[in-house]
Design a protein around this motif. Structure first.
Motif, PDB file in Angstrom:
ATOM      1  N   ASN A   1       0.832  -1.212   0.000  1.00  0.00           N
ATOM      2  CA  ASN A   1       0.000   0.000   0.000  1.00  0.00           C
ATOM      3  C   ASN A   1       0.865   1.260   0.000  1.00  0.00           C
ATOM      4  N   MET A   2       1.966   1.216   0.792  1.00  0.00           N
ATOM      5  CA  MET A   2       2.850   2.384   0.835  1.00  0.00           C
ATOM      6  C   MET A   2       3.467   2.627  -0.540  1.00  0.00           C
TER       7      MET A   2
ATOM      8  N   ASP B   1      -6.719   7.771  -9.945  1.00  0.00           N
ATOM      9  CA  ASP B   1      -5.967   8.899  -9.409  1.00  0.00           C
ATOM     10  C   ASP B   1      -5.935  10.016 -10.451  1.00  0.00           C
TER      11      ASP B   1
ATOM     12  N   THR C   1       2.203   6.690  -6.828  1.00  0.00           N
ATOM     13  CA  THR C   1       1.178   7.376  -7.614  1.00  0.00           C
ATOM     14  C   THR C   1       1.440   8.880  -7.704  1.00  0.00           C
TER      15      THR C   1
ATOM     16  N   LYS D   1       1.770  -0.871  -7.428  1.00  0.00           N
ATOM     17  CA  LYS D   1       1.789  -2.030  -6.536  1.00  0.00           C
ATOM     18  C   LYS D   1       2.779  -3.037  -7.115  1.00  0.00           C
TER      19      LYS D   1
ATOM     20  N   HIS E   1       2.155   1.879  -3.398  1.00  0.00           N
ATOM     21  CA  HIS E   1       1.118   2.452  -4.256  1.00  0.00           C
ATOM     22  C   HIS E   1       0.905   3.924  -3.936  1.00  0.00           C
ATOM     23  N   GLU E   2       0.803   4.231  -2.647  1.00  0.00           N
ATOM     24  CA  GLU E   2       0.510   5.607  -2.262  1.00  0.00           C
ATOM     25  C   GLU E   2       1.665   6.553  -2.576  1.00  0.00           C
ATOM     26  N   LEU E   3       2.920   6.055  -2.498  1.00  0.00           N
ATOM     27  CA  LEU E   3       4.072   6.911  -2.790  1.00  0.00           C
ATOM     28  C   LEU E   3       4.319   7.033  -4.288  1.00  0.00           C
TER      29      LEU E   3
END
Length: 696
Positions: free
Chosen positions: A293-294, A575, A300, A650, A296-298
């Motif tokens: 998840n980290m 996004d 993007t 991911k 993906h969040e970073l």
């Protein structure tokens, strides 16, 4: 005269002479009387001869049978038989062959002879070998008449002769051949002698079997007596041991009670350990999910940052100042550094989880070294450092290893060398050492204290970790490189002198065993040499490489890829920032862009716009994720041939395989390198394009 002749013959017969015969001429009743008396004499002569032969047979069989009784030694028995039997049957030479071993390796060895010496080693025959072996195998008497000259010699003190008849008799007992008798004579064996021998071998077989049985019985008796003595000794010992055991039994009873108490305590401790293990496994699962998840969040927002900063630095409208272009380059470089940090952390997570893999294959060293020189040379030149690659003459042109992992380790070592060197230069020397290929990275940098050579290979450790340190970094690069070197079947060695420089040497085998994937052990600690930071990691097989920092005051817009001019691309991503960045970049290169923020919207747009040439698909989306959306696309009419390129943040192990199994054409991790993405898309979109790919 007739009566006198008849009377004389009758008188001779009465006295026991059966050789006489009435030969006087007669007629009438006298002739009949003569003939009857002659027939009576002949019949009496034959009967007397048969009785004599039978008496000879019975008396000699009985005599030899008596001699065999009570015998205990097989060798003596065999010699006794030869000494007694040979003269009885008018044989001048003979031999006794005794079975020496169990079937099927049984051999018949000569142990007794008559006028025939026992050789050293004695003659031996296997079943079916020669007349002796054939008689043993067939269980039949072999009688040879008219023996040729030279077959067997009969010797005496004054001369020698060749026997004219040979008889070979198997000695049987209950169908088993225990031995073979061979006899030779200068005259043919008579029927009486052959009958005698045929009946005698039965008696001999019984005698041999009896002696062997008695011998086995004696051996068993001796063994039994020995075992009885041993059992008596053991019984006495057991009695003593039982007394001791009884004493110890009470002690064990007390100890058992103590053990039971401890077992209860251990069981409680075990349950506690199991609970801890479950908690650790759950924590590891949470960590894996957190890392995914980290990532993906970073990645993007980082994708948008790198794409937009790239577009700004290229200044397509020529409306930015040199200072503003420099700002864009700085933003792009900072984003690239952040990407490398994310890759380091993800690599470390994979190694700790034991899920990092290597894939062995042929690697052309010249190509690898050329890529490294092209990638690291400009960085060294920017710092005013000399940069050289030297290849030894004994280095093979091609080795078998994981090209990507090899480059990852070498990039990290070279990047560290450039980073920690201010004057002088950096050299990559390739040679052979102890049967391994050695990649030695030499620098004239700051060096490492001897006490910190081991520490630098541990995660998050640096030679200078103070708040006033001159060089930044996380300290992950060498810890990852150390583990990757181990997975490549090699190791990293380091020597250094403070103020003079360091030498980091990667040693790998020229042939990595096996061609399949090899997983990491999950450990990043150890005594091998290690890291000051700055790795160039690789996993924006199948993933695009990290974008290189932009340099120079201004960059022009790259020319549009001809195959993509006028092509239509569908972006499916939830996004908005990522979509905005991709749309801006792709439209500048002549592409028509459609956008959907979820999988269902992407399916709808495909049915409405059959002119779509390629789909850029995100993995993590609400409701329908990228994998499920791709499966639905493949079920649409014409959707099986539509290129679907995954652009995902991911990037944990197994994600790429799952997407490819769902129908993905390519798999690219964010942030995206625009030039490589355009090239990849051009491989799948080639003119002339079909007017309709997906029907309603």
């Amino acid at each position: 005269s007739q009566l006198r002749a008849i009377s004389g013959v009758a008188t001779s017969v009465a006295s026991g002479d059966l050789t006489q015969e009435i030969r006087v001429a007669a007629a009438g009743e006298i002739a009949d009387l003569k003939d009857n008396i002659n027939r009576m004499i002949a019949t009496l002569r034959e009967t007397t001869a048969e009785n004599a032969q039978q008496n000879w047979l019975d008396s000699n069989l009985a005599r030899i049978g008596e001699q065999l009784q009570g015998q205990r030694d097989l060798g003596e028995v065999c010699q006794l038989i030869m000494n007694e039997v040979s003269p009885l049957v008018d044989a001048q030479v003979g031999a006794f062959f005794l079975a020496s071993s169990p079937a099927p390796q049984r051999r018949y060895v000569m142990v007794g002879g008559y006028a025939q010496a026992v050789a050293e080693p004695p003659s031996a025959f296997a079943a079916g070998e020669g007349l002796v072996g054939q008689a043993a195998a067939s269980r039949r008497v072999m009688h040879v008449r008219d023996v040729p000259d030279g077959y067997l010699m009969i010797r005496s003190g004054t001369g020698s002769a060749t026997p004219r008849a040979v008889v070979v008799l198997p000695v049987l007992f209950e169908g088993e051949c225990l031995g073979v008798i061979e006899l030779g004579s200068v005259t043919p064996f008579s029927l009486l002698h052959l009958t005698f021998l045929g009946r005698l071998v039965d008696t001999i077989g019984v005698a041999l079997a009896t002696i062997q049985a008695n011998r086995r019985t004696e051996e068993l008796l001796t063994q039994s007596q020995r075992l009885t003595t041993e059992l008596q000794d053991q019984s006495a010992e057991l009695q003593r041991a039982n007394a001791e055991l009884e004493e110890k039994a009470e002690q064990l009873s007390r100890q058992n009670r103590n053990v039971e108490i401890k077992n209860i305590e251990l069981d409680a401790a075990r349950r506690g350990v199991e609970e801890k293990a479950q908690q650790l496994a759950q924590a590891s699962q949470y960590k894996t999910e957190f890392m995914a998840n980290m990532s993906h969040e970073l990645r993007t927002p980082l994708n948008s940052l790198l794409l937009l900063s790239r577009l700004l630095a290229e200044n397509p409208d020529a409306n930015l100042t040199a200072r503003q272009i420099e700002f864009a380059n700085t933003i792009h470089g900072a984003g690239s550094d952040l990407l490398r940090l994310i890759d380091d952390i993800l690599d470390l997570s994979k190694i700790e989880a034991g899920r990092a893999e290597v894939h062995a294959g042929p690697v052309v060293l010249a190509e690898v070294l050329g890529d490294l020189e092209q990638a690291l040379g400009p960085q060294a030149e920017e710092k005013g450092l000399a940069f050289a690659v030297e290849i030894g003459a004994n280095v093979p042109p091609t080795i078998t290893t994981d090209s990507q992992r090899l480059q990852q380790v070498l990039r990290n070592l070279l990047a560290n060398a450039v980073k920690f060197t201010d004057t002088g230069g950096v050299t990559l020397q390739v040679g052979r050492a102890d049967g391994l290929v050695a990649f030695a990275v030499r620098d004239t940098g700051i060096g490492i204290p001897a006490g910190k050579l081991e520490m630098i290979f541990e995660a998050f450790q640096q030679a200078d970790g103070t708040t006033s340190r001159k060089y930044g970094g996380t300290g992950l690069g060498l810890s990852i490189s150390k583990e990757l070197a181990r997975m490549l079947g090699g190791r990293i060695e380091v020597t250094s002198t403070v103020g003079e420089g360091s030498v980091f040497t990667l040693l790998v085998p020229a042939e990595l065993a096996g061609t399949g994937p090899r997983a990491s052990s999950g450990s990043v600690s150890g005594s091998m040499s290690g890291s000051m930071s700055g790795s160039m990691s690789g996993s924006m097989s199948g993933a695009l490489s990290a974008p290189a920092p932009l340099r120079g005051p201004a960059l022009r817009v790259a020319p549009a890829v001809p195959a993509l001019a006028g092509a239509t691309v569908l972006i499916v991503d939830d996004d908005v920032r990522n979509v905005f960045a991709l749309t801006s970049a792709l439209e500048l290169h002549g592409l028509n862009v459609l956008y959907a923020d979820n999988g269902a919207g992407g399916i709808r747009l495909l049915t409405e716009h059959p002119e779509v040439d390629v789909v850029l698909m995100d993995t993590m989306m609400p409701d329908l994720d990228g994998n499920e959306t791709t499966r639905l696309i493949r079920e649409l009419p014409g959707g099986r041939e539509l290129p679907v390129v995954f652009l995902t943040a991911k990037a944990m192990p197994g994600d790429r395989e799952a997407s490819l199994a769902a129908g993905a054409t390519e798999y690219v991790t964010k942030p995206v390198d625009l030039d490589e993405l355009l090239t990849l898309m051009a491989n799948w979109v080639t003119p002339p394009r079909r007017p309709r790919r997906v029907a309603r």
